[in-house]
Design a protein around this motif. Structure first.
Motif, PDB file in Angstrom:
ATOM      1  N   GLY A  48      -3.274  -3.395   1.486  1.00 50.43           N
ATOM      2  CA  GLY A  48      -3.976  -3.989   0.340  1.00 50.43           C
ATOM      3  C   GLY A  48      -3.015  -4.818  -0.500  1.00 50.43           C
ATOM      4  O   GLY A  48      -1.834  -4.485  -0.613  1.00 50.43           O
ATOM      5  N   GLY A  49      -3.520  -5.900  -1.074  1.00 54.45           N
ATOM      6  CA  GLY A  49      -2.681  -6.765  -1.899  1.00 54.45           C
ATOM      7  C   GLY A  49      -3.280  -8.148  -2.031  1.00 54.45           C
ATOM      8  O   GLY A  49      -4.490  -8.284  -2.261  1.00 54.45           O
ATOM      9  N   PHE A 107       1.479 -10.478  -0.576  1.00 55.71           N
ATOM     10  CA  PHE A 107       2.032  -9.698  -1.687  1.00 55.71           C
ATOM     11  C   PHE A 107       1.333  -8.345  -1.709  1.00 55.71           C
ATOM     12  O   PHE A 107       0.136  -8.243  -1.431  1.00 55.71           O
ATOM     13  CB  PHE A 107       1.786 -10.422  -3.014  1.00 55.71           C
ATOM     14  CG  PHE A 107       2.290 -11.840  -3.046  1.00 55.71           C
ATOM     15  CD1 PHE A 107       3.557 -12.132  -3.547  1.00 55.71           C
ATOM     16  CD2 PHE A 107       1.508 -12.886  -2.577  1.00 55.71           C
ATOM     17  CE1 PHE A 107       4.031 -13.434  -3.578  1.00 55.71           C
ATOM     18  CE2 PHE A 107       1.967 -14.189  -2.607  1.00 55.71           C
ATOM     19  CZ  PHE A 107       3.235 -14.475  -3.105  1.00 55.71           C
ATOM     20  N   ASP A 108       2.077  -7.311  -2.059  1.00 53.50           N
ATOM     21  CA  ASP A 108       1.480  -5.975  -2.096  1.00 53.50           C
ATOM     22  C   ASP A 108       0.743  -5.751  -3.417  1.00 53.50           C
ATOM     23  O   ASP A 108       0.559  -6.665  -4.219  1.00 53.50           O
ATOM     24  CB  ASP A 108       2.523  -4.896  -1.817  1.00 53.50           C
ATOM     25  CG  ASP A 108       3.508  -4.672  -2.969  1.00 53.50           C
ATOM     26  OD1 ASP A 108       3.457  -5.409  -3.982  1.00 53.50           O
ATOM     27  OD2 ASP A 108       4.345  -3.751  -2.856  1.00 53.50           O
ATOM     28  N   MET A 109       0.341  -4.509  -3.663  1.00 54.21           N
ATOM     29  CA  MET A 109      -0.466  -4.195  -4.846  1.00 54.21           C
ATOM     30  C   MET A 109       0.348  -4.167  -6.145  1.00 54.21           C
ATOM     31  O   MET A 109      -0.177  -3.811  -7.193  1.00 54.21           O
ATOM     32  CB  MET A 109      -1.195  -2.864  -4.660  1.00 54.21           C
ATOM     33  CG  MET A 109      -2.394  -2.927  -3.730  1.00 54.21           C
ATOM     34  SD  MET A 109      -3.656  -4.165  -4.164  1.00 54.21           S
ATOM     35  CE  MET A 109      -4.001  -3.795  -5.872  1.00 54.21           C
ATOM     36  N   TYR A 126       6.145  -9.974   0.561  1.00 61.02           N
ATOM     37  CA  TYR A 126       6.647  -9.378   1.796  1.00 61.02           C
ATOM     38  C   TYR A 126       7.818 -10.185   2.336  1.00 61.02           C
ATOM     39  O   TYR A 126       7.981 -11.363   2.028  1.00 61.02           O
ATOM     40  CB  TYR A 126       5.528  -9.295   2.843  1.00 61.02           C
ATOM     41  CG  TYR A 126       4.615  -8.109   2.654  1.00 61.02           C
ATOM     42  CD1 TYR A 126       4.769  -6.956   3.425  1.00 61.02           C
ATOM     43  CD2 TYR A 126       3.604  -8.129   1.699  1.00 61.02           C
ATOM     44  CE1 TYR A 126       3.943  -5.863   3.250  1.00 61.02           C
ATOM     45  CE2 TYR A 126       2.760  -7.036   1.515  1.00 61.02           C
ATOM     46  CZ  TYR A 126       2.945  -5.906   2.295  1.00 61.02           C
ATOM     47  OH  TYR A 126       2.121  -4.817   2.114  1.00 61.02           O
ATOM     48  N   LYS A 127       8.631  -9.544   3.143  1.00 62.11           N
ATOM     49  CA  LYS A 127       9.791 -10.196   3.747  1.00 62.11           C
ATOM     50  C   LYS A 127       9.366 -11.328   4.680  1.00 62.11           C
ATOM     51  O   LYS A 127       8.282 -11.293   5.275  1.00 62.11           O
ATOM     52  CB  LYS A 127      10.610  -9.174   4.551  1.00 62.11           C
ATOM     53  CG  LYS A 127      11.263  -8.093   3.705  1.00 62.11           C
ATOM     54  CD  LYS A 127      11.972  -7.077   4.583  1.00 62.11           C
ATOM     55  CE  LYS A 127      12.617  -5.968   3.756  1.00 62.11           C
ATOM     56  NZ  LYS A 127      13.247  -4.932   4.614  1.00 62.11           N
ATOM     57  N   LEU A 148       2.242   1.719  -2.831  1.00 60.59           N
ATOM     58  CA  LEU A 148       3.499   1.033  -3.146  1.00 60.59           C
ATOM     59  C   LEU A 148       4.703   1.732  -2.518  1.00 60.59           C
ATOM     60  O   LEU A 148       5.696   1.091  -2.174  1.00 60.59           O
ATOM     61  CB  LEU A 148       3.671   0.904  -4.665  1.00 60.59           C
ATOM     62  CG  LEU A 148       2.553   0.141  -5.388  1.00 60.59           C
ATOM     63  CD1 LEU A 148       2.811   0.094  -6.881  1.00 60.59           C
ATOM     64  CD2 LEU A 148       2.405  -1.267  -4.823  1.00 60.59           C
ATOM     65  N   LYS A 149       4.627   3.028  -2.351  1.00 50.90           N
ATOM     66  CA  LYS A 149       5.695   3.762  -1.666  1.00 50.90           C
ATOM     67  C   LYS A 149       5.802   3.305  -0.209  1.00 50.90           C
ATOM     68  O   LYS A 149       6.899   3.206   0.360  1.00 50.90           O
ATOM     69  CB  LYS A 149       5.423   5.261  -1.710  1.00 50.90           C
ATOM     70  CG  LYS A 149       5.548   5.895  -3.083  1.00 50.90           C
ATOM     71  CD  LYS A 149       6.994   6.016  -3.492  1.00 50.90           C
ATOM     72  CE  LYS A 149       7.117   6.777  -4.820  1.00 50.90           C
ATOM     73  NZ  LYS A 149       8.501   6.717  -5.332  1.00 50.90           N
ATOM     74  N   LYS A 150       4.646   3.011   0.384  1.00 52.00           N
ATOM     75  CA  LYS A 150       4.613   2.605   1.790  1.00 52.00           C
ATOM     76  C   LYS A 150       5.127   1.182   1.983  1.00 52.00           C
ATOM     77  O   LYS A 150       5.646   0.847   3.052  1.00 52.00           O
ATOM     78  CB  LYS A 150       3.180   2.712   2.324  1.00 52.00           C
ATOM     79  CG  LYS A 150       2.577   4.099   2.218  1.00 52.00           C
ATOM     80  CD  LYS A 150       1.123   4.090   2.649  1.00 52.00           C
ATOM     81  CE  LYS A 150       0.468   5.438   2.440  1.00 52.00           C
ATOM     82  NZ  LYS A 150      -0.974   5.416   2.795  1.00 52.00           N
TER      83      LYS A 150
END
Length: 202
Positions: free
Chosen positions: A152-153, A163-165, A170-171, A85-87
């Motif tokens: 991943g997501g 969508f992320d985890m 996403y933009k 999630l930081k990435k």
């Protein structure tokens, strides 16, 4: 005397007929009155909170339950998933759910994890764009319809929203918002209640 008996008999018959008719009308009225206490279709559709035992949910596993006629995902994130999630913070459109309303993200999920506990994610599995159901794409790396740096997501196959985890969109994707986090709460360490929280709100 016989005339009196005939009059009494006539009155009695009229009284019985009146009582019978009144009784039928009373039953009909009572039936209509009682029916107003039956749950409406709208109330049935609203549904009651759902309790789920997540003690057997393994790291990296996703389980789907039904709540209010919607699929709700319960995901036990691995540490790698949480770290990803930081990435993705800089890649998603609304990393801190700032454009949310509380029907999409409750206040206790207004964080990077979008959850009460970092390792457990609860999402409604419906894309906010046109109501399609995204699929889980937890594997990292290049895959069809996904970028090479995929962390991943989730991928909506209908129109390509990703969508992320944490369920953050996403933009530059069709979905106007992140995936919904339903109201939920823990009762003990391993029991989740979907559709209700500690404020008593549903």
């Amino acid at each position: 005397m016989s005339n009196e008996k005939q009059v009494d008999s006539g009155r009695r018959g009229l009284l019985v007929a009146t009582c019978a008719a009144g009784g039928v009308a009373g039953l009909a009225t009572a039936g209509a009155f009682v029916s107003t206490f039956q749950p409406s279709e709208r109330a049935k559709a609203a549904g009651a909170p759902v309790e789920v035992d997540i003690s057997t949910l393994a790291p990296g596993e996703m389980r789907t339950i039904e709540w209010r006629g919607k699929p709700v995902w319960l995901i036990k994130r691995t540490q790698e998933m949480v770290d990803s999630l930081k990435k993705t913070d800089a890649l998603v459109a609304d990393p801190n759910s700032e454009r949310h309303d509380f029907s999409v993200t409750p206040d206790y999920a207004l964080n990077e994890y979008r959850s009460i506990k970092p390792e457990v994610l609860v999402l409604v599995g419906i894309c906010p764009h046109l109501g399609c159901s995204p699929g889980a794409k937890f594997q990292e790396g290049p895959q069809p319809s996904l970028p090479d740096d995929w962390e991943g997501g989730f991928l909506c196959p209908c129109h390509g929203s990703t969508f992320d985890m944490a369920g953050r969109v996403y933009k530059n994707k069709p979905s106007p918002d992140n995936l919904q986090v339903p109201r939920h709460m823990y009762e003990g360490a391993t029991k989740l209640v979907i559709g209700k929280d500690e404020k008593g709100e549903a």
